[in-house]
Enzyme design. Structure first.
Site, PDB file in Angstrom:
ATOM      1  N   HIS A 210      38.413  36.622  41.911  1.00 43.12           N
ATOM      2  CA  HIS A 210      39.638  38.038  41.499  1.00 43.12           C
ATOM      3  C   HIS A 210      38.222  39.225  41.406  1.00 43.12           C
ATOM      4  CE1 HIS A 210      37.912  36.573  37.848  1.00 43.12           C
ATOM      5  NE2 HIS A 210      37.594  37.560  37.236  1.00 43.12           N
TER       6      HIS A 210
HETATM    7  C1  UD1 Z   1      39.905  41.278  34.336  1.00 43.14           C
HETATM    8  C2  UD1 Z   1      38.072  41.809  33.406  1.00 43.14           C
HETATM    9  C3  UD1 Z   1      37.669  40.518  33.647  1.00 43.14           C
HETATM   10  C4  UD1 Z   1      38.321  39.265  34.257  1.00 43.14           C
HETATM   11  C5  UD1 Z   1      39.541  39.067  34.582  1.00 43.14           C
HETATM   12  C6  UD1 Z   1      39.845  37.794  34.095  1.00 43.14           C
HETATM   13  C7  UD1 Z   1      37.840  43.958  33.061  1.00 43.14           C
HETATM   14  C8  UD1 Z   1      36.983  44.923  33.624  1.00 43.14           C
HETATM   15  N1  UD1 Z   1      37.767  42.930  33.982  1.00 43.14           N
HETATM   16  O1  UD1 Z   1      39.808  41.473  35.212  1.00 43.14           O
HETATM   17  O2  UD1 Z   1      36.338  40.614  33.987  1.00 43.14           O
HETATM   18  O3  UD1 Z   1      37.342  37.949  34.664  1.00 43.14           O
HETATM   19  O4  UD1 Z   1      39.988  39.656  33.370  1.00 43.14           O
HETATM   20  O5  UD1 Z   1      40.776  37.263  34.430  1.00 43.14           O
HETATM   21  O6  UD1 Z   1      38.164  43.653  32.159  1.00 43.14           O
HETATM   22  N2  UD1 Z   1      47.392  41.775  36.872  1.00 43.14           N
HETATM   23  C9  UD1 Z   1      48.741  41.881  36.752  1.00 43.14           C
HETATM   24  N3  UD1 Z   1      49.472  40.730  35.897  1.00 43.14           N
HETATM   25  C10 UD1 Z   1      48.325  40.778  34.204  1.00 43.14           C
HETATM   26  C11 UD1 Z   1      47.286  41.382  33.980  1.00 43.14           C
HETATM   27  C12 UD1 Z   1      46.617  41.928  35.661  1.00 43.14           C
HETATM   28  O7  UD1 Z   1      49.255  41.804  37.343  1.00 43.14           O
HETATM   29  O8  UD1 Z   1      48.773  40.171  33.288  1.00 43.14           O
HETATM   30  C13 UD1 Z   1      47.476  43.055  37.766  1.00 43.14           C
HETATM   31  C14 UD1 Z   1      47.278  44.814  37.300  1.00 43.14           C
HETATM   32  O9  UD1 Z   1      47.836  44.949  38.465  1.00 43.14           O
HETATM   33  C15 UD1 Z   1      45.947  45.305  36.841  1.00 43.14           C
HETATM   34  C16 UD1 Z   1      45.210  43.991  38.193  1.00 43.14           C
HETATM   35  O10 UD1 Z   1      45.855  42.869  37.853  1.00 43.14           O
HETATM   36  O11 UD1 Z   1      45.776  46.745  37.687  1.00 43.14           O
HETATM   37  C17 UD1 Z   1      43.511  43.768  37.303  1.00 43.14           C
HETATM   38  O12 UD1 Z   1      43.875  43.898  36.435  1.00 43.14           O
HETATM   39  P1  UD1 Z   1      42.560  43.983  34.930  1.00 43.14           P
HETATM   40  O13 UD1 Z   1      43.245  43.131  33.894  1.00 43.14           O
HETATM   41  O14 UD1 Z   1      42.357  45.783  35.041  1.00 43.14           O
HETATM   42  O15 UD1 Z   1      41.543  43.190  35.952  1.00 43.14           O
HETATM   43  P2  UD1 Z   1      40.908  42.335  35.778  1.00 43.14           P
HETATM   44  O16 UD1 Z   1      40.845  42.211  37.255  1.00 43.14           O
HETATM   45  O17 UD1 Z   1      41.743  41.353  35.812  1.00 43.14           O
HETATM   46  N1  UDP Z   2      41.743  29.417  34.665  1.00 50.19           N
HETATM   47  C1  UDP Z   2      43.259  28.952  34.684  1.00 50.19           C
HETATM   48  N2  UDP Z   2      43.810  29.126  35.591  1.00 50.19           N
HETATM   49  C2  UDP Z   2      43.516  29.790  36.545  1.00 50.19           C
HETATM   50  C3  UDP Z   2      42.329  30.338  36.253  1.00 50.19           C
HETATM   51  C4  UDP Z   2      41.548  30.369  35.978  1.00 50.19           C
HETATM   52  O1  UDP Z   2      43.429  28.230  33.694  1.00 50.19           O
HETATM   53  O2  UDP Z   2      44.679  29.436  37.576  1.00 50.19           O
HETATM   54  C5  UDP Z   2      40.395  29.388  33.449  1.00 50.19           C
HETATM   55  C6  UDP Z   2      39.823  28.809  33.673  1.00 50.19           C
HETATM   56  O3  UDP Z   2      39.500  27.696  33.630  1.00 50.19           O
HETATM   57  C7  UDP Z   2      38.536  29.671  32.759  1.00 50.19           C
HETATM   58  C8  UDP Z   2      39.173  30.536  33.162  1.00 50.19           C
HETATM   59  O4  UDP Z   2      40.366  30.878  33.812  1.00 50.19           O
HETATM   60  O5  UDP Z   2      39.081  28.758  31.540  1.00 50.19           O
HETATM   61  C9  UDP Z   2      38.056  31.694  34.195  1.00 50.19           C
HETATM   62  O6  UDP Z   2      39.271  32.498  33.941  1.00 50.19           O
HETATM   63  P1  UDP Z   2      38.928  33.800  34.622  1.00 50.19           P
HETATM   64  O7  UDP Z   2      37.929  33.091  36.646  1.00 50.19           O
HETATM   65  O8  UDP Z   2      40.661  34.589  34.961  1.00 50.19           O
HETATM   66  O9  UDP Z   2      37.534  34.986  34.160  1.00 50.19           O
HETATM   67  P2  UDP Z   2      35.777  34.862  34.089  1.00 50.19           P
HETATM   68  O10 UDP Z   2      35.303  33.783  33.484  1.00 50.19           O
HETATM   69  O11 UDP Z   2      35.625  35.033  35.567  1.00 50.19           O
HETATM   70  O12 UDP Z   2      35.943  36.328  33.744  1.00 50.19           O
END
Ligand code: UD1
Ligand code: UDP
Length: 366
Positions: A210
């Site tokens: 991601h």
């Molecule tokens: C965010 C965090 C990242 C973390 C990740 C965990 C920041 C800068 N990044 O990244 O560090 O590892 O979350 O998963 O805070 N979206 C949906 N539904 C949701 C949420 C997001 O569709 O419930 C989609 C939207 O199109 C959105 C995109 O995902 O624009 C990115 O979401 P965003 O929260 O901006 O950043 P992540 O890539 O999820």
């Molecule tokens: N995770 C989950 N389901 C998924 C993918 C990840 O429950 O399909 C959990 C995973 O076990 C961990 C957390 O989400 O506890 C990690 O989140 P993510 O990779 O989105 O963010 P990051 O740690 O990179 O910020």
């Protein structure tokens, strides 16, 4: 004493669950410690938010700022405006932020600017050194205004000391994400896809991607997945897809017999799959920690990590983002050469009670 606990994105929910539990335990002992759970709304899909509350028994948030998605600035601004309104109406004494997401930075700045509110950063001090990642900016900004640092590693302590933070503000406590892992390991659930794809223990790979650097560019994403498919010798590849990745993945049109693209999984199902996998391939931060504790080989498609102990002590290896590094890593895995892991110091499942004990001492609540 009223503590705000901030959570906005998937990994935050996993990190705050044991802190809430530890606060409630001490409150039941008669200590004047209360919390208010503030969900920023950064993540909002059921599979990225609500399911974690259900599975991990996290109480419903007291407030949801409903910030939603947007650019970095839009999201930061929405969270700050929402949280400031709440604090003006009803201030707290301490704001606890966890991790490195936009919600972490936005709420720490907002709280700190209220003058009388202290900020505690759980997972403070970690650094990747990669300033192209929004998370690194979030970490640096948050740590610049944090009053109490609760750290996961000695490396984090050193980073903070090198940045001029006094030792009396640094509390090396371990990792709340691992508290949640140990607490829930007996509850892990075999997901329905286990039977559907006829999975067998240690005979499949679980992957997540991601990071913008890997998934926001169609060609890059295609090349990475193509190489993973090519290198994995037909083993089932289970790929629960983050919403950020989902749209781009569709445009790549990639398809392979052993590649199983599924929706994000619940925590209990996802970690069941990690525990029983032959290996994990990921660009997540938290997953490298969980794989380390469960002793599962972990390949990380990033050039740097803010969690070096997952590599020095754990099962994690940084492959970088060049697809050509993937095949040699799989060869090492298949020839049984993957390193064995240890467990980083204080990742013992008791971090959250340590944090709350420090807070009780710091605020003279005993
Ligand atoms: C965010 C965090 C990242 C973390 C990740 C965990 C920041 C800068 N990044 O990244 O560090 O590892 O979350 O998963 O805070 N979206 C949906 N539904 C949701 C949420 C997001 O569709 O419930 C989609 C939207 O199109 C959105 C995109 O995902 O624009 C990115 O979401 P965003 O929260 O901006 O950043 P992540 O890539 O999820
Ligand atoms: N995770 C989950 N389901 C998924 C993918 C990840 O429950 O399909 C959990 C995973 O076990 C961990 C957390 O989400 O506890 C990690 O989140 P993510 O990779 O989105 O963010 P990051 O740690 O990179 O910020």
């Amino acid at each position: 004493m009223l503590i705000d606990i901030i959570a906005g994105a998937r990994p935050n929910f996993i990190k705050i669950a044991p802190i809430i539990e530890a606060i409630e335990m001490r409150r039941n002992e008669g200590i004047d410690i209360r919390y208010r759970l503030v969900h920023t709304g950064q993540h909002y899909d059921r599979k990225m938010s609500g399911d974690f509350f259900d599975q991990l028994n996290i109480p419903a948030p007291h407030h949801n700022l409903e910030a939603g998605s947007g650019t970095q600035a839009e999201q930061t601004a929405k969270i700050m405006i929402g949280y400031e309104r709440l604090l003006v109406e009803k201030p707290c004494d301490l704001c606890i932020v966890v991790g490195d997401v936009t919600s972490t930075m936005a709420c720490s700045i907002t709280a700190k600017k209220m003058n009388n509110i202290k900020v505690a950063h759980v997972e403070g001090g970690i650094r990747s050194g990669d300033w192209t990642m929004p998370e690194e900016i979030n970490r640096i900004v948050t740590d610049a205004i944090t009053d109490y640092f609760f750290t996961t590693s000695e490396v984090a302590n050193i980073n903070l000391r090198n940045a001029g933070v006094n030792d009396d503000k640094i509390f090396f406590v371990g990792n709340t994400m691992i508290d949640t892992l140990y607490r829930n390991m007996p509850r892990f659930q075999r997901p329905a896809i286990w039977d559907k794809y006829e999975l067998k223990e240690k005979d499949y790979i679980i992957m997540t991607l991601h990071r913008p650097a890997n998934v926001d560019n169609k060609e890059k994403l295609y090349e990475l997945i193509k190489e993973i498919v090519r290198s994995s010798c037909g083993l089932p590849l289970i790929f629960p897809v983050h919403p950020r990745t989902a749209k781009m993945l569709e445009t790549t049109g990639i398809d392979a017999g052993n590649l199983h693209v599924i929706e994000p999984l619940g925590y209990l199902e996802f970690n069941y799959l990690v525990k029983n996998a032959k290996a994990v391939i990921t660009d997540s931060g938290g997953i490298t920690e969980e794989a380390t504790v469960m002793g599962v080989p972990c390949m990380t498609l990033r050039d740097s990590t803010e969690r070096p102990e997952t590599c020095t002590v754990g099962t994690n290896e940084l492959l970088g983002t060049d697809p050509k590094n993937i095949a040699p890593a799989f060869e090492k895995l298949f020839s049984g050469q993957w390193k064995k892991s240890g467990i980083p110091e204080l990742w013992d499942g008791k971090t959250a009670p340590r944090i709350v004990k420090h807070l009780i001492d710091l605020f003279g609540l005993d």
